[in-house]
Design a protein around this motif. Structure first.
Motif, PDB file in Angstrom:
ATOM      1  N   GLU A   1     -25.426  19.169  18.355  1.00 29.01           N
ATOM      2  CA  GLU A   1     -25.733  19.294  19.700  1.00 29.01           C
ATOM      3  C   GLU A   1     -26.505  18.119  20.257  1.00 29.01           C
ATOM      4  OE1 GLU A   1     -27.273  23.206  19.879  1.00 29.01           O
ATOM      5  OE2 GLU A   1     -25.333  24.208  19.879  1.00 29.01           O
ATOM      6  N   ARG A   2     -27.719  17.800  19.430  1.00 27.79           N
ATOM      7  CA  ARG A   2     -28.374  16.635  19.979  1.00 27.79           C
ATOM      8  C   ARG A   2     -27.649  15.409  20.140  1.00 27.79           C
ATOM      9  NH1 ARG A   2     -33.545  14.275  16.865  1.00 27.79           N
ATOM     10  NH2 ARG A   2     -34.075  12.701  18.529  1.00 27.79           N
ATOM     11  N   LEU A   3     -26.420  15.163  19.079  1.00 30.89           N
ATOM     12  CA  LEU A   3     -25.755  13.885  19.320  1.00 30.89           C
ATOM     13  C   LEU A   3     -24.956  13.924  20.423  1.00 30.89           C
ATOM     14  CD1 LEU A   3     -24.546  13.390  15.576  1.00 30.89           C
ATOM     15  CD2 LEU A   3     -25.794  11.727  17.201  1.00 30.89           C
ATOM     16  N   GLY A   4     -24.302  15.039  20.648  1.00 23.98           N
ATOM     17  CA  GLY A   4     -23.454  15.255  21.898  1.00 23.98           C
ATOM     18  C   GLY A   4     -24.325  15.176  23.058  1.00 23.98           C
ATOM     19  N   ARG A   5     -25.699  15.669  23.077  1.00 21.75           N
ATOM     20  CA  ARG A   5     -26.304  15.381  24.307  1.00 21.75           C
ATOM     21  C   ARG A   5     -26.622  13.863  24.725  1.00 21.75           C
ATOM     22  NH1 ARG A   5     -29.627  19.106  22.286  1.00 21.75           N
ATOM     23  NH2 ARG A   5     -31.140  17.720  22.187  1.00 21.75           N
ATOM     24  N   LEU A   6     -26.782  13.227  23.721  1.00 18.07           N
ATOM     25  CA  LEU A   6     -27.132  11.594  23.718  1.00 18.07           C
ATOM     26  C   LEU A   6     -26.056  10.932  24.244  1.00 18.07           C
ATOM     27  CD1 LEU A   6     -28.904   9.377  23.479  1.00 18.07           C
ATOM     28  CD2 LEU A   6     -28.360   9.255  21.040  1.00 18.07           C
ATOM     29  N   VAL A   7     -24.840  11.278  23.571  1.00 12.92           N
ATOM     30  CA  VAL A   7     -23.649  10.783  24.086  1.00 12.92           C
ATOM     31  C   VAL A   7     -23.424  10.887  25.332  1.00 12.92           C
ATOM     32  CG1 VAL A   7     -20.998  10.331  23.587  1.00 12.92           C
ATOM     33  CG2 VAL A   7     -22.715  10.400  21.732  1.00 12.92           C
ATOM     34  N   GLU A   8     -23.399  12.221  25.927  1.00 13.69           N
ATOM     35  CA  GLU A   8     -23.106  12.689  27.084  1.00 13.69           C
ATOM     36  C   GLU A   8     -24.078  11.777  28.163  1.00 13.69           C
ATOM     37  OE1 GLU A   8     -22.997  16.687  30.241  1.00 13.69           O
ATOM     38  OE2 GLU A   8     -23.374  16.800  27.879  1.00 13.69           O
ATOM     39  N   HIS A   9     -25.209  11.716  27.826  1.00 16.31           N
ATOM     40  CA  HIS A   9     -26.339  11.092  28.872  1.00 16.31           C
ATOM     41  C   HIS A   9     -25.956   9.417  28.834  1.00 16.31           C
ATOM     42  CE1 HIS A   9     -29.485  14.255  28.287  1.00 16.31           C
ATOM     43  NE2 HIS A   9     -28.784  14.591  28.922  1.00 16.31           N
ATOM     44  N   LEU A  10     -25.553   8.927  27.924  1.00 19.11           N
ATOM     45  CA  LEU A  10     -25.181   7.600  27.738  1.00 19.11           C
ATOM     46  C   LEU A  10     -23.926   7.375  28.648  1.00 19.11           C
ATOM     47  CD1 LEU A  10     -25.838   6.510  24.135  1.00 19.11           C
ATOM     48  CD2 LEU A  10     -27.194   5.686  26.021  1.00 19.11           C
ATOM     49  N   LEU A  11     -23.065   8.180  28.530  1.00 19.04           N
ATOM     50  CA  LEU A  11     -21.948   8.007  29.211  1.00 19.04           C
ATOM     51  C   LEU A  11     -21.989   8.143  30.914  1.00 19.04           C
ATOM     52  CD1 LEU A  11     -19.155  10.043  27.278  1.00 19.04           C
ATOM     53  CD2 LEU A  11     -19.415   7.613  27.389  1.00 19.04           C
TER      54      LEU A  11
END
Length: 363
Positions: A177-187
């Motif tokens: 989930e932490r990886l997903g949040r980071l990728v979503e924020h970067l996008l």
């Protein structure tokens, strides 16, 4: 003489000085070239008169006139070409990736203005290049931590060191989930930087809208972080408050501010989302307050920068350092303002949205 009289004289002198610029060779390339023509014509005229009243042959005088004109022209051309040569060398260095070169600004004419503009451009490019390198380094750092933790969990399961029980899988899920949040924020930041996030603003009722955002935040507590003890409180006045904004982008702002406030709240703390009408028509003032340690005054601007984790790093909450940066960009898209306001306790972040002047109807 009175102060208004002195100011008036200075203003008149300033306008006169600026008006004389087109005829000042030191402040205008056109004037310098015009002066060059005048000087060469004057030299030729003087030498012609000398030849007329002396025994010197006219062809000798003509040769001297040509030589003198060439010398003067070369002198002026060197002064005009020198900053251009410097800018050419600096541009070649920038093409090779060296953005530290600057051009000396010793002229007050158009070439001096060009050199000053070139230096500002070089500084901007240097800052952009530095930001790009920092972004790559920060993203690499942020990705490495959850990937390493996730790999360790999976390796322990594969090697038989630990069982694939709910607790182990929950640890792996949190890292995912932490990886997903980071990728979503970067996008999100990539879309915002490239200007591909259009605003679909409309009128909406603030109370039911924010109630839905807080309900969603309550449901997701414990997924993005371990805090489930923080109470969320909504305060909207008047109860029928109507505002004008892009509700999807505003959702990003409120959700990120709530997430940040919950992370830094004390045990069994309270986070308050407060909404009030702004000064303009359909404008909105939104506050998110927590009871945590607050943000030092020296860090209040820096917390909205990307990957700033001055607070989250101390608390060890595993934040990506992008939530507040996304909130600021979303508010900037509306033409609003976000800042850390004074508060007797905890942190108080104030968001101001400008509203609407088109007279759109409620949808």
């Amino acid at each position: 003489m009175s102060e208004p009289g002195v100011s008036r004289r200075r203003s008149l002198w300033g306008r006169l000085w600026e008006g004389l610029r087109p005829v000042d060779p030191r402040r205008s390339v056109k004037a310098a070239l015009g002066a060059l023509v005048i000087v060469t014509v004057a030299i030729t005229t003087v030498l012609t008169i000398v030849a007329f009243y002396s025994a010197i042959e006219l062809r000798v005088i003509a040769l001297l006139a040509v030589i003198a004109s060439l010398v003067v022209t070369q002198f002026v051309a060197h002064g005009l070409a020198e900053p251009l040569d410097e800018m050419t060398d600096a541009a070649r260095s920038m093409a090779r990736g060296d953005y530290s070169r600057r051009v000396r600004v010793e002229r007050r004419d158009e070439l001096g203005e060009l050199a000053d503009t070139f230096n500002r451009m070089a500084a901007d490019l240097e800052a952009a290049d530095r930001h790009r390198k920092e972004l790559v380094a920060n993203v690499s750092h942020e990705l490495r931590t959850p990937i390493a933790a996730l790999r360790a969990v999976l390796e322990n399961v594969v090697d038989g060191v630990s069982e694939a029980d709910p607790a182990t899988m929950d640890t792996a899920l949190k890292q995912t989930e932490r990886l997903g949040r980071l990728v979503e924020h970067l996008l999100d930041l990539s879309r915002l930087d490239n200007g591909v996030v259009p605003l679909h603003a409309r009128r909406f009722e603030v109370w039911p809208y924010l109630s839905g955002v807080l309900k969603e935040a309550n449901m997701t507590k414990g997924q993005g972080h371990s805090r489930t003890d923080v109470h969320l409180h909504l305060d909207v006045s008047p109860s029928g408050l109507v505002a004008y904004a892009d509700t999807e982008r505003l959702h990003q702002v409120v959700a990120n501010l709530i997430d940040n406030a919950v992370k830094h709240s004390p045990p069994h703390g309270r986070v308050t989302v407060r909404a009030r009408p702004g000064r303009a028509r359909l404008s909105l003032e939104l506050e998110v307050l927590d009871e945590g340690p607050g943000i030092p005054e020296a860090d209040r601007e820096r917390v909205f920068e990307r990957f700033d984790r001055s607070a989250s790093a101390k608390s060890g909450d595993g934040g990506t350092g992008l939530g507040l940066a996304i909130a600021r960009w979303a508010v900037d898209l509306h033409g609003g303002r976000i800042r850390v306001a004074e508060s007797p306790r905890g942190c108080r972040i104030l968001v101001t949205l400008p509203g609407d002047s088109s007279g759109a109807e409620l949808t």
